[in-house]
Design a protein around this motif. Structure first.
Motif, PDB file in Angstrom:
ATOM      1  N   GLY A   1       5.689  11.049   2.773  1.00 18.27           N
ATOM      2  CA  GLY A   1       4.907  11.077   3.684  1.00 18.27           C
ATOM      3  C   GLY A   1       3.740  12.114   3.954  1.00 18.27           C
ATOM      4  N   ILE A   2       3.462  12.601   4.982  1.00 18.17           N
ATOM      5  CA  ILE A   2       2.417  13.736   5.363  1.00 18.17           C
ATOM      6  C   ILE A   2       3.000  14.955   4.443  1.00 18.17           C
ATOM      7  N   GLY A   3       4.147  15.172   4.312  1.00 18.56           N
ATOM      8  CA  GLY A   3       4.705  16.332   3.609  1.00 18.56           C
ATOM      9  C   GLY A   3       4.383  16.040   2.092  1.00 18.56           C
ATOM     10  N   ARG A   4       4.655  15.037   1.546  1.00 16.23           N
ATOM     11  CA  ARG A   4       4.287  14.966   0.142  1.00 16.23           C
ATOM     12  C   ARG A   4       2.719  14.840  -0.351  1.00 16.23           C
ATOM     13  N   ALA A   5       1.760  14.206   0.744  1.00 15.92           N
ATOM     14  CA  ALA A   5       0.479  14.445   0.711  1.00 15.92           C
ATOM     15  C   ALA A   5       0.022  15.725   0.925  1.00 15.92           C
ATOM     16  N   THR A   6       0.676  16.595   1.619  1.00 13.97           N
ATOM     17  CA  THR A   6       0.196  17.923   1.903  1.00 13.97           C
ATOM     18  C   THR A   6       0.551  18.688   0.565  1.00 13.97           C
TER      19      THR A   6
ATOM     20  N   ALA B   1      15.665  17.842   2.591  1.00 15.81           N
ATOM     21  CA  ALA B   1      16.911  17.976   3.143  1.00 15.81           C
ATOM     22  C   ALA B   1      17.843  17.104   2.368  1.00 15.81           C
ATOM     23  N   GLY B   2      17.676  16.051   1.768  1.00 17.49           N
ATOM     24  CA  GLY B   2      18.670  15.040   1.456  1.00 17.49           C
ATOM     25  C   GLY B   2      17.952  14.211   0.156  1.00 17.49           C
ATOM     26  N   ASN B   3      16.959  13.771   0.352  1.00 20.87           N
ATOM     27  CA  ASN B   3      16.180  12.586  -0.532  1.00 20.87           C
ATOM     28  C   ASN B   3      15.787  13.330  -1.826  1.00 20.87           C
ATOM     29  N   GLU B   4      16.783  13.644  -2.746  1.00 24.92           N
ATOM     30  CA  GLU B   4      16.457  14.599  -3.890  1.00 24.92           C
ATOM     31  C   GLU B   4      15.406  13.687  -4.673  1.00 24.92           C
ATOM     32  N   GLU B   5      15.497  12.298  -4.930  1.00 29.65           N
ATOM     33  CA  GLU B   5      14.663  11.662  -5.810  1.00 29.65           C
ATOM     34  C   GLU B   5      13.409  11.683  -5.309  1.00 29.65           C
ATOM     35  N   ALA B   6      13.100  11.636  -3.990  1.00 29.65           N
ATOM     36  CA  ALA B   6      11.689  11.635  -3.441  1.00 29.65           C
ATOM     37  C   ALA B   6      11.205  12.852  -3.655  1.00 29.65           C
ATOM     38  N   ALA B   7      11.918  14.141  -3.393  1.00 32.30           N
ATOM     39  CA  ALA B   7      11.116  15.331  -3.834  1.00 32.30           C
ATOM     40  C   ALA B   7      10.943  15.575  -5.357  1.00 32.30           C
TER      41      ALA B   7
ATOM     42  N   THR C   1       1.079  31.128  -3.049  1.00 27.73           N
ATOM     43  CA  THR C   1       2.496  30.298  -2.984  1.00 27.73           C
ATOM     44  C   THR C   1       2.353  29.563  -1.699  1.00 27.73           C
ATOM     45  N   ALA C   2       2.719  28.309  -1.544  1.00 30.14           N
ATOM     46  CA  ALA C   2       2.926  27.646  -0.471  1.00 30.14           C
ATOM     47  C   ALA C   2       4.507  26.969  -0.233  1.00 30.14           C
ATOM     48  N   LEU C   3       4.927  26.871   0.878  1.00 29.79           N
ATOM     49  CA  LEU C   3       6.156  26.300   1.205  1.00 29.79           C
ATOM     50  C   LEU C   3       5.791  25.319   2.016  1.00 29.79           C
ATOM     51  N   VAL C   4       6.454  24.024   1.734  1.00 29.52           N
ATOM     52  CA  VAL C   4       6.133  22.903   2.530  1.00 29.52           C
ATOM     53  C   VAL C   4       7.362  22.237   2.952  1.00 29.52           C
ATOM     54  N   THR C   5       7.604  22.278   3.967  1.00 33.83           N
ATOM     55  CA  THR C   5       9.079  21.580   4.509  1.00 33.83           C
ATOM     56  C   THR C   5       8.866  20.214   4.445  1.00 33.83           C
ATOM     57  N   GLY C   6       9.992  19.541   4.106  1.00 33.43           N
ATOM     58  CA  GLY C   6      10.070  18.047   4.353  1.00 33.43           C
ATOM     59  C   GLY C   6       8.924  17.246   3.509  1.00 33.43           C
ATOM     60  N   ALA C   7       8.695  17.716   2.343  1.00 34.55           N
ATOM     61  CA  ALA C   7       7.761  17.494   1.270  1.00 34.55           C
ATOM     62  C   ALA C   7       8.007  16.336   0.553  1.00 34.55           C
ATOM     63  N   GLY C   8       9.182  15.640   0.720  1.00 37.01           N
ATOM     64  CA  GLY C   8       9.641  14.521  -0.316  1.00 37.01           C
ATOM     65  C   GLY C   8       8.836  13.250  -0.031  1.00 37.01           C
TER      66      GLY C   8
ATOM     67  N   MET D   1       1.015  -1.159  -0.266  1.00 40.14           N
ATOM     68  CA  MET D   1       0.051   0.196   0.124  1.00 40.14           C
ATOM     69  C   MET D   1       0.766   1.450   0.072  1.00 40.14           C
ATOM     70  N   ALA D   2       0.527   2.337  -0.852  1.00 45.88           N
ATOM     71  CA  ALA D   2       1.299   3.540  -0.812  1.00 45.88           C
ATOM     72  C   ALA D   2       1.021   4.275   0.391  1.00 45.88           C
ATOM     73  N   THR D   3       2.270   4.753   0.773  1.00 46.60           N
ATOM     74  CA  THR D   3       2.347   5.598   2.238  1.00 46.60           C
ATOM     75  C   THR D   3       2.331   7.006   2.142  1.00 46.60           C
ATOM     76  N   ASP D   4       2.296   7.569   0.744  1.00 42.94           N
ATOM     77  CA  ASP D   4       2.158   8.933   0.306  1.00 42.94           C
ATOM     78  C   ASP D   4       0.856   9.469  -0.045  1.00 42.94           C
ATOM     79  N   GLY D   5      -0.106   8.825   0.458  1.00 38.94           N
ATOM     80  CA  GLY D   5      -1.597   9.448   0.061  1.00 38.94           C
ATOM     81  C   GLY D   5      -2.094   8.608  -1.019  1.00 38.94           C
ATOM     82  N   GLN D   6      -3.376   8.872  -1.369  1.00 38.11           N
ATOM     83  CA  GLN D   6      -4.059   7.816  -2.179  1.00 38.11           C
ATOM     84  C   GLN D   6      -3.927   8.433  -3.906  1.00 38.11           C
ATOM     85  N   ASP D   7      -3.444   7.844  -4.816  1.00 36.13           N
ATOM     86  CA  ASP D   7      -3.678   8.315  -6.115  1.00 36.13           C
ATOM     87  C   ASP D   7      -4.938   8.875  -6.558  1.00 36.13           C
ATOM     88  N   GLU D   8      -6.036   7.922  -6.057  1.00 36.61           N
ATOM     89  CA  GLU D   8      -7.315   8.300  -6.455  1.00 36.61           C
ATOM     90  C   GLU D   8      -7.810   9.036  -5.538  1.00 36.61           C
ATOM     91  N   ARG D   9      -7.429  10.669  -5.632  1.00 37.63           N
ATOM     92  CA  ARG D   9      -7.852  11.538  -4.689  1.00 37.63           C
ATOM     93  C   ARG D   9      -9.356  12.048  -5.136  1.00 37.63           C
TER      94      ARG D   9
END
Length: 268
Positions: A30-35, A51-57, A21-28, A1-9
């Motif tokens: 989990g909750i940051g990505r879903a937000t 911070a470090g996971n460029e691929e996820a971001a 304009t929004a700035l979401v920190t730690g958005a790569g 199961m995906a952990t970054d939110g549902q694709d069928e939103r």
């Protein structure tokens, strides 16, 4: 199961945050990505901090663009030194300028965080320093340096934890740091109200993210953690992201200085 939110939103009002304009920190992840995805779906231009996971971001950004939204990545390691936050906003302004957008900030979501477990018998001074730096000090100065870019109607949303309401001695320093974040939330709401800026917090319970993998790695573990919630399941990142989106919207214009519990009724 995906952990970054549902694709069928579910369907949202795609214009609710148009022009903001929004700035979401730690958005790569989990909750940051879903937000980030939810705010973009509502029309905001989202700066995806990591911070470090460029691929996820970049995956977060790609998903937003694929869904018809606007987003760009921004890397800065928070909680490391006093120059980190000013450097973040220099890159923020430069990235927006490349898009022809003004250096404005309408929505700040302080989500970046880490989990360092440890009871009173295990916690170390370095653990306390790391957690306070990232969960309390960094959000404080992200607000301070972001305020010159934020006008009336601005929204500051801090991601706290249900561990500030329910005793969680297994993660003592983490709970303390989140407690500091909630105190900051109330104080800033009082001070910034005259500027028309709302400041609120959201406190998730157990959520199915990568950071909490051990809590739902097996059916038994997931059932045990789901049992804490009145609604009988663990949370999903989208459950929290949708609450953040509400607080970012005009519908929440009369809410400030609050911490919204997002734990599914855990430990009622």
């Amino acid at each position: 199961m995906a952990t970054d939110g549902q694709d069928e939103r579910p369907h949202h009002d795609k214009g609710a945050l148009s022009g903001r304009t929004a700035l979401v920190t730690g958005a790569g992840r989990g909750i940051g990505r879903a937000t980030a995805r939810r705010l973009a779906a509502d029309g905001a231009l989202v700066v995806v901090h990591y911070a470090g996971n460029e691929e996820a971001a970049r995956e977060t950004v790609e998903r937003i663009i694929k869904d018809g939204g606007q987003a760009l990545p921004l890397r800065t390691e928070l909680g490391t030194d006093d120059a980190a936050v000013p450097a973040l906003y220099e890159r923020f302004d430069a990235a927006l300028a490349q898009l022809g957008a003004p250096p404005r900030l309408d929505i700040l979501v302080n989500n970046a965080g880490i989990s360092v477990p440890g009871s009173i018998y295990e916690v170390s001074p370095r653990d306390v320093d790391r957690l306070l730096e990232l969960h309390a000090k960094a959000p404080l100065f992200l607000v301070q340096h972001g305020l010159p870019r934020m006008g009336s109607g601005g929204r500051i949303i801090n991601i706290s934890s249900a561990a500030t309401r329910v005793a969680f001695p297994q993660s003592l320093a983490y709970s303390m740091a989140k407690g500091a974040l909630e105190v900051m939330t109330r104080a800033l709401a009082k001070e910034l109200g005259e500027r028309g800026i709302t400041v609120n917090a959201v406190a998730p319970g157990f959520v199915k993210t990568d950071m909490n993998t051990r809590r739902w790695a097996t059916a038994e573990a997931e059932a045990a953690h789901a049992a804490h919630a009145a609604l009988g399941r663990m949370g999903l990142p989208d459950d929290v992201a949708d609450i953040v989106a509400f607080l970012a919207s005009d519908d929440a214009r009369w809410i400030t200085g609050q911490c919204l519990d997002a734990s599914g009724g855990s430990h009622l």
